[in-house]
Design a protein around this motif. Structure first.
Motif, PDB file in Angstrom:
ATOM      1  N   GLU A  98      -1.734 -13.666 -13.177  1.00 46.51           N
ATOM      2  CA  GLU A  98      -1.635 -14.869 -14.342  1.00 46.51           C
ATOM      3  C   GLU A  98      -2.831 -15.858 -13.707  1.00 46.51           C
ATOM      4  OE1 GLU A  98       2.135 -16.569 -14.160  1.00 46.51           O
ATOM      5  OE2 GLU A  98       2.919 -14.884 -15.677  1.00 46.51           O
ATOM      6  N   ARG A  99      -3.111 -16.003 -12.474  1.00 44.88           N
ATOM      7  CA  ARG A  99      -4.017 -16.695 -11.984  1.00 44.88           C
ATOM      8  C   ARG A  99      -5.483 -16.201 -12.159  1.00 44.88           C
ATOM      9  NH1 ARG A  99      -3.629 -17.539  -6.010  1.00 44.88           N
ATOM     10  NH2 ARG A  99      -5.401 -18.602  -6.562  1.00 44.88           N
ATOM     11  N   GLY A 100      -5.619 -15.040 -12.679  1.00 48.77           N
ATOM     12  CA  GLY A 100      -7.033 -14.352 -12.762  1.00 48.77           C
ATOM     13  C   GLY A 100      -7.671 -13.931 -11.631  1.00 48.77           C
ATOM     14  N   VAL A 101      -7.003 -13.988 -10.527  1.00 48.77           N
ATOM     15  CA  VAL A 101      -7.636 -13.555  -9.046  1.00 48.77           C
ATOM     16  C   VAL A 101      -7.446 -11.838  -8.949  1.00 48.77           C
ATOM     17  CG1 VAL A 101      -7.390 -15.545  -7.767  1.00 48.77           C
ATOM     18  CG2 VAL A 101      -5.675 -13.907  -7.626  1.00 48.77           C
ATOM     19  N   VAL A 102      -6.596 -11.185  -9.780  1.00 49.00           N
ATOM     20  CA  VAL A 102      -6.155 -10.059  -9.935  1.00 49.00           C
ATOM     21  C   VAL A 102      -6.110  -9.326 -11.560  1.00 49.00           C
ATOM     22  CG1 VAL A 102      -4.578  -7.878  -9.674  1.00 49.00           C
ATOM     23  CG2 VAL A 102      -5.092  -9.471  -7.589  1.00 49.00           C
ATOM     24  N   ASN A 103      -7.116  -8.310 -11.742  1.00 45.01           N
ATOM     25  CA  ASN A 103      -7.252  -7.860 -13.022  1.00 45.01           C
ATOM     26  C   ASN A 103      -6.018  -7.163 -13.425  1.00 45.01           C
ATOM     27  OD1 ASN A 103      -9.933  -8.958 -12.938  1.00 45.01           O
ATOM     28  ND2 ASN A 103     -10.522  -7.036 -12.030  1.00 45.01           N
ATOM     29  N   PRO A 104      -5.687  -7.246 -14.768  1.00 46.38           N
ATOM     30  CA  PRO A 104      -4.566  -6.268 -15.471  1.00 46.38           C
ATOM     31  C   PRO A 104      -4.721  -4.880 -15.057  1.00 46.38           C
ATOM     32  CG  PRO A 104      -5.540  -7.682 -16.993  1.00 46.38           C
ATOM     33  CD  PRO A 104      -6.417  -7.946 -15.902  1.00 46.38           C
ATOM     34  N   VAL A 105      -3.691  -4.196 -14.519  1.00 46.77           N
ATOM     35  CA  VAL A 105      -3.864  -2.894 -14.283  1.00 46.77           C
ATOM     36  C   VAL A 105      -4.395  -1.854 -15.397  1.00 46.77           C
ATOM     37  CG1 VAL A 105      -2.551  -0.775 -13.604  1.00 46.77           C
ATOM     38  CG2 VAL A 105      -1.753  -3.275 -13.024  1.00 46.77           C
ATOM     39  N   LYS A 106      -5.672  -1.152 -14.786  1.00 46.35           N
ATOM     40  CA  LYS A 106      -6.334  -0.306 -15.616  1.00 46.35           C
ATOM     41  C   LYS A 106      -5.616   1.210 -15.826  1.00 46.35           C
ATOM     42  CE  LYS A 106     -11.215   1.741 -16.141  1.00 46.35           C
ATOM     43  NZ  LYS A 106     -12.366   1.598 -15.533  1.00 46.35           N
ATOM     44  N   VAL A 107      -5.445   1.488 -16.960  1.00 48.02           N
ATOM     45  CA  VAL A 107      -4.974   2.897 -16.929  1.00 48.02           C
ATOM     46  C   VAL A 107      -6.140   3.890 -17.552  1.00 48.02           C
ATOM     47  CG1 VAL A 107      -3.344   4.456 -17.694  1.00 48.02           C
ATOM     48  CG2 VAL A 107      -2.572   2.288 -16.886  1.00 48.02           C
ATOM     49  N   GLU A 108      -6.301   4.998 -16.819  1.00 50.09           N
ATOM     50  CA  GLU A 108      -7.088   6.008 -17.516  1.00 50.09           C
ATOM     51  C   GLU A 108      -6.392   7.342 -17.814  1.00 50.09           C
ATOM     52  OE1 GLU A 108     -11.684   5.770 -16.119  1.00 50.09           O
ATOM     53  OE2 GLU A 108     -10.116   4.825 -14.318  1.00 50.09           O
ATOM     54  N   ARG A 109      -6.560   7.859 -19.093  1.00 50.89           N
ATOM     55  CA  ARG A 109      -5.722   9.119 -19.050  1.00 50.89           C
ATOM     56  C   ARG A 109      -6.615  10.395 -19.248  1.00 50.89           C
ATOM     57  NH1 ARG A 109      -0.330   7.164 -20.186  1.00 50.89           N
ATOM     58  NH2 ARG A 109      -0.396   4.804 -20.726  1.00 50.89           N
ATOM     59  N   ASP A 110      -6.127  11.392 -19.555  1.00 46.61           N
ATOM     60  CA  ASP A 110      -6.726  12.855 -19.862  1.00 46.61           C
ATOM     61  C   ASP A 110      -7.642  13.125 -18.573  1.00 46.61           C
ATOM     62  OD1 ASP A 110      -5.563  13.439 -22.165  1.00 46.61           O
ATOM     63  OD2 ASP A 110      -6.711  11.799 -23.369  1.00 46.61           O
ATOM     64  N   LEU A 111      -7.218  13.121 -17.409  1.00 44.79           N
ATOM     65  CA  LEU A 111      -8.118  13.333 -16.291  1.00 44.79           C
ATOM     66  C   LEU A 111      -7.548  14.243 -15.602  1.00 44.79           C
ATOM     67  CD1 LEU A 111      -8.475   9.690 -15.013  1.00 44.79           C
ATOM     68  CD2 LEU A 111     -10.202  11.026 -16.291  1.00 44.79           C
ATOM     69  N   SER A 112      -8.032  14.903 -14.499  1.00 46.74           N
ATOM     70  CA  SER A 112      -7.858  16.120 -14.004  1.00 46.74           C
ATOM     71  C   SER A 112      -8.283  15.755 -12.403  1.00 46.74           C
ATOM     72  CB  SER A 112      -8.421  17.554 -14.147  1.00 46.74           C
ATOM     73  OG  SER A 112      -7.864  18.057 -15.439  1.00 46.74           O
ATOM     74  N   VAL A 113      -7.502  16.509 -11.335  1.00 56.60           N
ATOM     75  CA  VAL A 113      -8.053  16.246 -10.124  1.00 56.60           C
ATOM     76  C   VAL A 113      -8.613  17.764  -9.452  1.00 56.60           C
ATOM     77  CG1 VAL A 113      -7.515  15.769  -7.738  1.00 56.60           C
ATOM     78  CG2 VAL A 113      -6.371  14.581  -9.691  1.00 56.60           C
ATOM     79  N   VAL A 114      -9.731  17.760  -9.108  1.00 61.19           N
ATOM     80  CA  VAL A 114     -10.062  19.163  -8.652  1.00 61.19           C
ATOM     81  C   VAL A 114     -10.611  19.005  -7.108  1.00 61.19           C
ATOM     82  CG1 VAL A 114     -12.138  20.756  -8.588  1.00 61.19           C
ATOM     83  CG2 VAL A 114     -11.301  19.656 -10.715  1.00 61.19           C
ATOM     84  N   ALA A 115     -10.247  19.996  -6.270  1.00 59.05           N
ATOM     85  CA  ALA A 115     -10.018  19.641  -4.908  1.00 59.05           C
ATOM     86  C   ALA A 115     -10.735  20.919  -4.065  1.00 59.05           C
ATOM     87  CB  ALA A 115      -8.801  19.507  -4.292  1.00 59.05           C
ATOM     88  N   ILE A 116     -11.626  20.925  -3.167  1.00 57.77           N
ATOM     89  CA  ILE A 116     -11.986  21.956  -2.332  1.00 57.77           C
ATOM     90  C   ILE A 116     -11.444  21.792  -1.058  1.00 57.77           C
ATOM     91  CG2 ILE A 116     -14.183  22.074  -3.685  1.00 57.77           C
ATOM     92  CD1 ILE A 116     -15.585  20.518  -1.361  1.00 57.77           C
ATOM     93  N   ILE A 117     -10.931  22.910  -0.458  1.00 59.21           N
ATOM     94  CA  ILE A 117      -9.988  22.898   0.496  1.00 59.21           C
ATOM     95  C   ILE A 117     -10.542  23.862   1.678  1.00 59.21           C
ATOM     96  CG2 ILE A 117      -7.626  23.514   1.244  1.00 59.21           C
ATOM     97  CD1 ILE A 117      -6.880  22.842  -1.863  1.00 59.21           C
TER      98      ILE A 117
END
Length: 820
Positions: free
Chosen positions: A384-403
């Protein structure tokens, strides 16, 4: 003692169960002490869930589903045990009695219209209890002293129905006590357990593996063997990466990471009891029992392989909390993750920059809205004070990991990862790496997951071997020859360059064909001709984009102006292009420049060497001169194989029109020779060279000096055109005679000097490199600061399907090397 577990696919059919019995016979004959854990028959657990759902919904079709379940198990008894034997009668009667309980239970669900988690655990237990009892009886019949063991007697849990937590102390005590009194081969029900009071519980997804690990730990077994339908843990998911192969050895930590990031072979909780007791696990293939599979143990592998495997989570949502109000404020992370914990939101991945300006975390898509609400509520004041932005949500993503545990010892691993992604146009949305360097995780668009897995697999496991995926439009003379050359040369490319060229898409003017695993180049004509898909360029390009294969290359072997309009979109999809089609590079300068900029922006290759000199290295040589700091003073060239043939053969022995007719009949000219004789095609070529030197030139700036007599270009038909040439035979004879009288020959020469370009007939003498030109050869002469007294000359065939196709093929290989 060994503990062997066989999954649902391994016991899906009676003939597969016979295969298992043969495996166990070998163990028994070898004197091994073992116990066996079984899952339900393949598909049975899903069937039990479905019949319970139907019953709870008041749908009496649950009865038919139950009957199918009961009949399947009775059929298995009939297949595995001899008719009329007491063993078969006893087994059949016992199963009927057990299934009657299930039938009544389902009827109760039908009456109350509800199936609680507690009830569902009891329903699901009938799968493992039925399969294990039948197989125990079949083992007895096979001569193995086997005994059925209901795991509810030995595995003790809390009452968290659906995913019960194991009481290890009570479980291990019960296991040791039971086995001490039962020396026979115990056939154990996987997946199920019991809470206080004897209530049936289940251990969650993959619970049969967990059962085997618990039994192994309780008995301090020598080994735990998980038998499944694949040959161990593979370097990647074989359904997505066709070249994935078995990992011979891996550590518990590596296996844990692989299972967390989507590898289905090992259920994560399985590893913990084995790890604590340092019991090695072996992942083996029921259908290939002689294959050694994968060994999972505490031993770090001494082979020096940095990346052990590649895994992925198919669908995630990424949430980001950002703003200046996060910087330097203690307790931010505690508030963030505390809010998520209160809502029981599981976090898959966390990443935070050192600036503390933002924190990103990945969750399951179904948890995204709940997570956003929880974080928004927790940081409501700051937002509300504007020091933190509204939470951003990004969908349709995947996580790829090398192990891999050895990644920490080898520099450059992350560089190779991002290079492989970058060269295939895959954007990294977020990156996470722990200080242990056991895995590097990258969040990417979901649509790029398969491409990323294949690109990374090639980069880390097949670094000396790369597949190029070709989409070819135009399979006429040049395209057909190119396919022939690829087919003949592929074996050499695999052996010498570690490169395999796969043609995965083909199109001609009528049909198009796609085969992601590669079209058979021995029979491509028949396959394309019989394809049911009619050609549509937009669909072809869309299909190429949707397949999203790594190392994709688009090849346009046509002169079609419509295809050239798709180039920008193709390059923007991070797909490289090779083409002899001059339309795109000789259209407006703004479009030419835009294509170059898009290719540079996306880091892909746009090659058109064959636009100018067929198979001759004209553009590449020009680039080498410019890149090395040389200055171009003048470019001269005979840039048309057809015109070269005509003027090299017009020696006075035949009228000019007969020479042109001969060139047409031999295929050196276009069907309408005026296209060649007008000089427009040569004009496009010198225009392209001018642009490559940096001159912002348009087509109308090229001066075309005509030499044909009046009426030739305006003739109504090709036949009429030849009539005009024949009527003006004396005109051409005089041109030749005037040149000959001065000791010169006629050549159609394109010239670029500074920002001036022209195309026209010239009479050249012996001092000119063009004087001795013969056949259909092209010749390009570069006069530069370095090559001033003796210009640099390139000469060779300037036309013909073989050399043009070879030029395109060379560009494909060049692109492949760039992608390596």
């Amino acid at each position: 003692m060994k503990v062997l577990k066989f999954g649902g696919s391994s016991v899906a059919k009676p003939d597969r169960i016979r295969g298992i019995i043969n495996i166990l016979k070998d163990y028994y004959a070898a004197g091994d002490h073992f116990t066996v854990v079984f899952s339900a028959f393949g598909g049975v657990t899903d069937g039990l869930i479905e019949m319970s759902r139907l019953a709870a919904a008041g749908d009496d079709r649950y009865g038919a589903a139950f009957q199918e379940f009961a009949d399947r198990h009775q059929d298995a008894i009939a297949e595995l045990l001899p008719e009329g034997s007491m063993l078969r009668l006893e087994t059949s009667a016992q199963l009927r009695k057990s299934h009657e309980v299930l039938k009544n239970l389902l009827y109760g669900i039908f009456l109350v219209r509800e199936a609680s988690s507690r009830t569902m655990d009891y329903v699901l237990s009938f799968g493992e209890r039925s399969s294990s009892y039948i197989i125990a009886q079949a083992l007895q019949h096979a001569g193995i002293p086997a005994e059925y063991l209901d795991a509810r007697k030995i595995i003790k849990t809390d009452r968290n129905f659906g995913n019960a937590k194991v009481n290890f102390e009570k479980t291990y005590t019960a296991i040791r006590a039971y086995y001490a009194e039962h020396p026979k081969v115990q056939v154990v029900t996987g997946f199920i357990a019991a809470a206080k009071g004897g209530l049936t519980t289940t251990l969650g997804r993959g619970g049969s593996d967990y059962t085997a690990s618990l039994v192994g730990a309780g008995l301090q077994a020598d080994a735990i063997e998980i038998w499944t339908d694949v040959s161990g843990v593979l370097t990647a998911d074989p359904r997505r990466v066709k070249k994935a192969f078995t990992i011979p050895k891996m550590t518990y930590a590596e296996a844990m990471e692989m299972s967390h990031f989507g590898a289905k072979v090992i259920y994560p909780p399985t590893l913990m009891p084995a790890l604590r007791q340092r019991i090695p696990l072996y992942i083996k293939n029921t259908f290939d029992p002689s294959f050694p599979g994968t060994k999972v143990s505490e031993e770090n592998n001494p082979d020096g392989v940095a990346v052990r495997g590649i895994s992925s989570i198919n669908n995630v949502a990424l949430l980001t909390l950002s703003g200046s109000g996060l910087f330097g404020v203690p307790g931010i992370s505690a508030r963030l993750f505390g809010a998520l914990a209160q809502q029981a939101v599981n976090i898959i991945l966390i990443t935070q920059g050192s600036s503390e300006h933002s924190i990103s975390f990945a969750v399951k898509p179904e948890d995204a809205d709940l997570a956003k609400e929880a974080v928004t509520t927790s940081f409501e004041y700051e937002i509300e004070r504007g020091v933190v932005n509204p939470v951003k949500v990004e969908r349709d993503l995947s996580v790829v990991a090398i192990i891999g545990e050895n990644m920490r010892y080898q520099p450059g691993i992350s560089g190779r990862l991002f290079q492989a992604l970058g060269k295939n146009g895959i954007n990294a949305v977020a990156i996470a790496q722990g200080s242990s360097e056991l895995n590097v995780s990258v969040v990417i668009p979901r649509e790029d997951e398969n491409k990323a897995l294949n690109a990374l697999h090639e980069a880390f496991f097949l670094s000396d071997y790369k597949s190029l995926h070709l989409f070819i439009v135009g399979v006429g003379l040049i395209g057909g020859t190119l396919l022939k050359q690829i087919n003949e040369q592929n074996a050499y490319l695999r052996k010498k360059l570690g490169m395999e060229v796969k043609v995965v898409g083909l199109a001609n003017t009528r049909k198009m064909l796609f085969e992601p695993d590669g079209i058979d180049l021995d029979n491509w004509k028949e396959a394309l001709q019989t394809s049911e898909t009619n050609v549509d360029l937009a669909v072809f390009v869309g299909r190429m984009r949707d397949l999203n294969l790594s190392n994709s290359i688009f090849v346009d072997n046509t002169a079609n102006d419509k295809i050239a309009t798709y180039y920008e979109g193709i390059l923007d999809e991070s797909i490289s292009i090779s083409t002899p089609n001059k339309v795109a590079t000789s259209s407006s300068y703004a479009q030419y420049q835009r294509l170059q900029n898009v290719a540079n922006k996306r880091g892909v290759q746009f090659h058109y060497e064959t636009n100018v000199g067929a198979g001759l290295p004209v553009i590449s040589t020009l680039h080498d001169l410019l890149d090395s700091g040389d200055r171009i003073r003048k470019i001269e060239g005979v840039l048309s194989g057809s015109l070269s043939y005509i003027f090299n053969n017009f020696d006075g022995s035949r009228p000019y029109h007969e020479v042109v007719m001969d060139a047409k009949e031999k295929g050196f000219t276009e069907p309408d020779p005026r296209i060649d004789l007008s000089g427009k095609d040569v004009g496009r070529k010198i225009l392209i060279l001018a642009r490559e030197t940096g001159v912002a030139m348009e087509a109308e700036h090229v001066q075309l000096v005509g030499f044909l007599p009046p009426g030739a270009m305006e003739a109504a038909s090709v036949d009429d055109f030849f009539g005009v040439l024949e009527a003006n035979a004396d005109y051409f004879t005089k041109l030749l005679a005037d040149a000959a009288s001065a000791g010169k020959v006629l050549r159609m020469i394109a010239t670029l000097e500074g920002d001036q370009a022209s195309v026209g007939i010239q009479a050249v003498g012996p001092e000119s490199p063009f004087f001795l030109l013969s056949g259909s050869d092209n010749m390009i002469v570069f006069t530069t600061d370095r090559y001033s007294e003796r210009p640099l000359v390139i000469r060779g065939p300037g036309a013909g399907a073989e050399v043009t196709a070879a030029g395109v093929f060379a560009e494909i290989i060049k692109i492949g090397k760039f992608l390596s």
